[in-house]
Design a protein around this motif. Sequence first.
Motif, short mmCIF file in Angstrom:
data_model
loop_
_atom_site.label_atom_id
_atom_site.label_comp_id
_atom_site.label_asym_id
_atom_site.label_seq_id
_atom_site.Cartn_x
_atom_site.Cartn_y
_atom_site.Cartn_z
N LEU A 108 0.82 -1.21 0.00
CA LEU A 108 0.00 0.00 0.00
C LEU A 108 0.86 1.26 0.00
O LEU A 108 0.50 2.27 -0.64
N VAL A 109 1.97 1.25 0.71
CA VAL A 109 2.87 2.40 0.68
C VAL A 109 3.45 2.56 -0.72
O VAL A 109 3.57 3.69 -1.23
N ALA A 112 0.90 4.07 -2.83
CA ALA A 112 0.75 5.49 -2.51
C ALA A 112 1.77 6.33 -3.25
O ALA A 112 1.47 7.43 -3.72
N GLN A 116 -0.52 5.86 -7.65
CA GLN A 116 -1.65 6.75 -7.37
C GLN A 116 -2.21 7.29 -8.68
O GLN A 116 -1.49 7.76 -9.55
N VAL A 269 -5.17 14.09 4.19
CA VAL A 269 -5.39 13.35 2.94
C VAL A 269 -6.65 13.92 2.29
O VAL A 269 -7.66 14.15 2.97
N ASP A 273 -7.94 11.25 -2.77
CA ASP A 273 -6.85 10.34 -2.44
C ASP A 273 -7.30 9.25 -1.48
O ASP A 273 -6.85 8.10 -1.54
N GLY A 277 -7.10 5.35 -2.45
CA GLY A 277 -6.40 4.40 -1.60
C GLY A 277 -7.28 3.26 -1.15
O GLY A 277 -6.83 2.12 -1.06
N TYR A 294 -1.18 3.39 4.09
CA TYR A 294 -1.34 4.24 2.90
C TYR A 294 -1.63 5.67 3.31
O TYR A 294 -1.02 6.63 2.80
N LEU A 295 -2.58 5.84 4.24
CA LEU A 295 -2.96 7.19 4.66
C LEU A 295 -1.79 7.90 5.33
O LEU A 295 -1.56 9.09 5.09
N ALA A 297 1.37 7.34 4.76
CA ALA A 297 2.35 7.66 3.72
C ALA A 297 1.93 8.89 2.93
O ALA A 297 2.76 9.74 2.57
N MET A 298 0.64 9.02 2.65
CA MET A 298 0.15 10.18 1.92
C MET A 298 0.34 11.45 2.75
O MET A 298 0.63 12.52 2.22
N ALA A 305 3.73 6.53 7.53
CA ALA A 305 3.22 5.17 7.36
C ALA A 305 3.50 4.32 8.60
O ALA A 305 2.64 3.56 9.06
#
Length: 404
Positions: A108-109, A112, A116, A269, A273, A277, A294-295, A297-298, A305
């Motif tokens: 997920l990272v 991201a 994306q 976020v 996005d 995600g 993910y969130l 990292a964003m 992360a």
Amino acid sequence: MDTKQQEAPKYARKGRVSTLLEVLSVSTKLGLTSFGGPIAHLGYFHNEYIRRRKWMDERSYADLVALCQFLPGPASSQVGIGIGILRAGLLGGFVAWLGFTLPSVIALVAFAFLLQGYDIAGAGWIHGLKIVAVAIVAQAILGMGQKLTPDRNRVTIAVAASAVALSWHTAYSQVLIIIAAGAVGLCLYRKNAAAGVADLQIGISRTFAVCCLALFFGLLVALPLLRSSEEFGWLAMFDSFYRSGSLVFGGGHVVLPLLEREVVPTGWVSQSDFLAGYGVAQAVPGPLFTFAGYLGAMAGGITGAVVATLGIFLPAFLLVVGALPFWNGIRNSPKIQGVLVGVNAAVVGILLAALYDPLWTTAILEPMDFALAVILFIMLVFWKLPPWTVVLAGAAGGMLLGFM
């Protein structure tokens, strides 16, 4: 004599290390192949930990699932942590969580940062993985149903639980269903509860367990008071994800509204996005709570992360460690055994409901989808192939169906 006395601890350490490596290896394999959400994960766990490796008996596994259904947090991750603790102690629980969680966090990272904006929700291989989840859960229901619903009363409890779960969708419906089933089990089975329930070997003291529970509640109260007044800060992020992981029952998709309220209004976020995600999160194996990675990292890169992932999973770990040492004494009481008979039947019913909604309704859209699900089910139940081969076959079958 002295040499032997000196060597014994080395062999003990070597055995403990090998057990930890075994837990890490198996949990990582599950982390790479367990698609389909928390209910499907219980099916993967049952197949790998119970059917193939026999790390626990069926009754103990069902009791652990029942316990984790009562606790807030990601139920499937908590079951995995509990199995790791029972197999290799406290460190085993951490290793089991790490192996099951890390693959999806990394994926997920990476999404991201790299993917994306790409629409992968309609990819054929993702659809195939949804069909795999149908086969996995069907196998789990078959195996658990034979053990946990052997008579008319327990079948009735399971069917009633399934019907209520399908018709009543709230954040607390599963908890209330389990409570009601436990009450029915207490009335029907408290005098003839099954004897010979195996004790769970838990290498955690009750004192340490109480400390973990105190830390859970302490952080829940203290973090909002300690967080910075700034719009963004690591403590503020940790608090947001810790509270999200602490206050949700049922796990999985139930946590999404809590996360959205924490990260979108604050500006960490954007709404678009967040939704992108969420779509990506459906494509990776492992627990949906890794969506927090993910969130994070964003909002804050790699550090974000890590902070978000640790924050959302820490409550689950503290609650499992805090509850397990008391579980043996509770579950061996005749009255509690009667309660668990009803609860375990309800768990089968909840699994049956989940097989239909959301798994069947989102995966079996055409006759060929059903045909692929049957093939995958036969591969699991009759050919007894390892789950990872079934996952690959399902992904390939989904891609093939996409061309038809």
